[in-house]
Scaffold this motif. Sequence first.
Motif, PDB file in Angstrom:
ATOM      1  N   LYS A   5       4.102   7.611   6.965  1.00  0.00           N
ATOM      2  CA  LYS A   5       4.817   8.643   7.728  1.00  0.00           C
ATOM      3  C   LYS A   5       6.323   8.509   7.546  1.00  0.00           C
ATOM      4  O   LYS A   5       7.043   9.500   7.419  1.00  0.00           O
ATOM      5  N   ILE A   6       6.793   7.251   7.538  1.00  0.00           N
ATOM      6  CA  ILE A   6       8.225   7.012   7.311  1.00  0.00           C
ATOM      7  C   ILE A   6       8.622   7.521   5.926  1.00  0.00           C
ATOM      8  O   ILE A   6       9.665   8.153   5.750  1.00  0.00           O
ATOM      9  N   VAL A   7       7.766   7.246   4.935  1.00  0.00           N
ATOM     10  CA  VAL A   7       8.027   7.731   3.578  1.00  0.00           C
ATOM     11  C   VAL A   7       8.085   9.253   3.562  1.00  0.00           C
ATOM     12  O   VAL A   7       8.959   9.857   2.915  1.00  0.00           O
ATOM     13  N   ASP A   8       7.164   9.911   4.309  1.00  0.00           N
ATOM     14  CA  ASP A   8       7.164  11.376   4.372  1.00  0.00           C
ATOM     15  C   ASP A   8       8.444  11.912   5.000  1.00  0.00           C
ATOM     16  O   ASP A   8       9.004  12.929   4.551  1.00  0.00           O
TER      17      ASP A   8
ATOM     18  N   ARG B  89       0.822  -1.211   0.000  1.00  0.00           N
ATOM     19  CA  ARG B  89       0.000   0.000   0.000  1.00  0.00           C
ATOM     20  C   ARG B  89       0.857   1.263   0.000  1.00  0.00           C
ATOM     21  O   ARG B  89       0.491   2.264  -0.617  1.00  0.00           O
ATOM     22  N   PHE B  90       2.009   1.234   0.687  1.00  0.00           N
ATOM     23  CA  PHE B  90       2.842   2.437   0.700  1.00  0.00           C
ATOM     24  C   PHE B  90       4.170   2.254  -0.036  1.00  0.00           C
ATOM     25  O   PHE B  90       4.788   3.225  -0.457  1.00  0.00           O
ATOM     26  N   LEU B  91       4.619   1.008  -0.224  1.00  0.00           N
ATOM     27  CA  LEU B  91       5.857   0.811  -0.977  1.00  0.00           C
ATOM     28  C   LEU B  91       5.627   0.850  -2.484  1.00  0.00           C
ATOM     29  O   LEU B  91       6.518   1.229  -3.242  1.00  0.00           O
ATOM     30  N   LYS B  92       4.446   0.423  -2.904  1.00  0.00           N
ATOM     31  CA  LYS B  92       4.047   0.482  -4.315  1.00  0.00           C
ATOM     32  C   LYS B  92       5.099  -0.140  -5.235  1.00  0.00           C
ATOM     33  O   LYS B  92       5.422   0.383  -6.301  1.00  0.00           O
TER      34      LYS B  92
ATOM     35  N   LYS C 267      -9.887  -0.875   2.921  1.00  0.00           N
ATOM     36  CA  LYS C 267     -10.934   0.098   3.266  1.00  0.00           C
ATOM     37  C   LYS C 267     -11.548  -0.163   4.640  1.00  0.00           C
ATOM     38  O   LYS C 267     -12.374   0.610   5.115  1.00  0.00           O
ATOM     39  N   ILE C 268     -11.150  -1.266   5.277  1.00  0.00           N
ATOM     40  CA  ILE C 268     -11.697  -1.623   6.583  1.00  0.00           C
ATOM     41  C   ILE C 268     -10.750  -1.159   7.684  1.00  0.00           C
ATOM     42  O   ILE C 268      -9.535  -1.410   7.614  1.00  0.00           O
ATOM     43  N   PRO C 269     -11.263  -0.466   8.726  1.00  0.00           N
ATOM     44  CA  PRO C 269     -10.383  -0.011   9.819  1.00  0.00           C
ATOM     45  C   PRO C 269      -9.733  -1.193  10.527  1.00  0.00           C
ATOM     46  O   PRO C 269     -10.277  -2.296  10.581  1.00  0.00           O
TER      47      PRO C 269
ATOM     48  N   MET D 209      -0.748   0.372  10.428  1.00  0.00           N
ATOM     49  CA  MET D 209       0.616   0.070  10.011  1.00  0.00           C
ATOM     50  C   MET D 209       0.929   0.765   8.688  1.00  0.00           C
ATOM     51  O   MET D 209       2.035   1.282   8.489  1.00  0.00           O
ATOM     52  N   ALA D 210      -0.040   0.770   7.779  1.00  0.00           N
ATOM     53  CA  ALA D 210       0.157   1.455   6.508  1.00  0.00           C
ATOM     54  C   ALA D 210       0.393   2.951   6.725  1.00  0.00           C
ATOM     55  O   ALA D 210       1.235   3.562   6.057  1.00  0.00           O
ATOM     56  N   LYS D 211      -0.340   3.536   7.688  1.00  0.00           N
ATOM     57  CA  LYS D 211      -0.160   4.962   7.991  1.00  0.00           C
ATOM     58  C   LYS D 211       1.241   5.220   8.545  1.00  0.00           C
ATOM     59  O   LYS D 211       1.879   6.221   8.212  1.00  0.00           O
ATOM     60  N   ILE D 212       1.721   4.299   9.401  1.00  0.00           N
ATOM     61  CA  ILE D 212       3.085   4.436   9.921  1.00  0.00           C
ATOM     62  C   ILE D 212       4.083   4.390   8.768  1.00  0.00           C
ATOM     63  O   ILE D 212       5.032   5.167   8.708  1.00  0.00           O
TER      64      ILE D 212
END
Length: 435
Positions: free
Chosen positions: A205-208, A105-108, A191-193, A199-202
């Motif tokens: 944040k690391i990417v940011d 989801r965040f590494l793409k 899409k489900i909490p 973890m994806a949000k973390i």
Amino acid sequence: MVTIFLLVFLCVGCILLLSWKSRRETTILPLGPTPLPILGNFLQLDQDDLLKSLIKVSKVYGPVFTVYLGLQKIVVLCGYEAVKEALVEHAEAFAGRGQVPVLSRFLKEHGIVFSNGERWKQLRRFTVTTLRNFGMGKGRMEEKIQVETLCLVEEFNKTEGRPSTFSALWLHRTQPVASNIHYLFPEIMDKIPGMHRKMAKIGLKIVDIIKERIETQLASFDASDPQNYIECFLVKMEQPDFGIQIAFSPSQEKVHKEIDRVVGQGRMPTVKDRNQMPYTTAVLNEIQRLADVVPMNLPHFVTQDTHFRGYVIPKVRFRERVPPGMGTYIYPLLNSVHYDKHHHANPEEFDPGRFLDSNGCLKKVEAFMPFSTGKRACLGEGLARMILFLFFTTILQKFTLTSPEPPEKISIAPAFHNLTRIPPQYKLSMVPRQL
């Protein structure tokens, strides 16, 4: 009423079609337990200990078999021979890297670990060259690691030998999100909490943080004299061609003696000392074998239709991009290598002697792959081994590790959470050595 009937009919038809398609494709894949439509073998496997379930399946279907996690086909390789044959003897074919949904989801599919094709080849080539230029395996890198070990020793000294609690609870909390349940419905799960989204949000944040660091360095770096990996990467981008060992007191005493004999107390251990310290190196190897940090390895896929042990594993037949749930993944179980009874006598026991010959010299053990093997072996292996040796020897040069628990109550069994194994919470005393 007619609309509901048609909807049910279409759903049943889709399920039957998918089931037929799955069964049809398994004729060229290794045998395995019969999957259910949509769910695959999900209900037949223990999601809290997937590794144990897969090892159990291998006892029925042999060292090479197929399971389905939802629609995701997975060929599992068990035992040293099967893993070596795939990753070493068919290295090029098995060099594809599958994706882990919660990380995708965040590494793409970027970065050296999860990229594929020409992008991966260029990244690997660039990274190996850059790390070598910055001294990986050389004195400059060793000095930086030694500085970090001294900081850790200073923190341990503050405990004054009192028991301290060591824990990786944050990993315990986040690891379940990597459960293979995500393979069933990756788009829906996103899409489900839940912890998987946290973890994806973390990760984002690391990417940011990395992006901010890149922007800072982009504004001030000298392209003619790059000082770190990021600056080297920025220069490269301008080029057109760029696409636990506490429970084993006898072993600890032997390590202490070897450190005292080779290093003494008047200086810090160095990488050069490693050649004269076979027992310490054997202990480190045995810790890595037992710890088995990534027991299932990361997923692979074949880059071409591959004949393997009488089966045909199909390549991914769509673009370079390989989203979760598509194609056939391969999991070479490193755990089955490190605990292979044909290559390791009493594999559940801690025995550094398995890495030593009759003269006490270090020997090569083939069924030992803590950094994987083949084309996708960890390219930071040399650096990691250096860090492990320097931290380990510096700590044991200064301290004796003891536990407030009696030896018979100490368990070194790591907690298993699917993709990785992590130690349970434990207490440890770092007692300064009196010499």
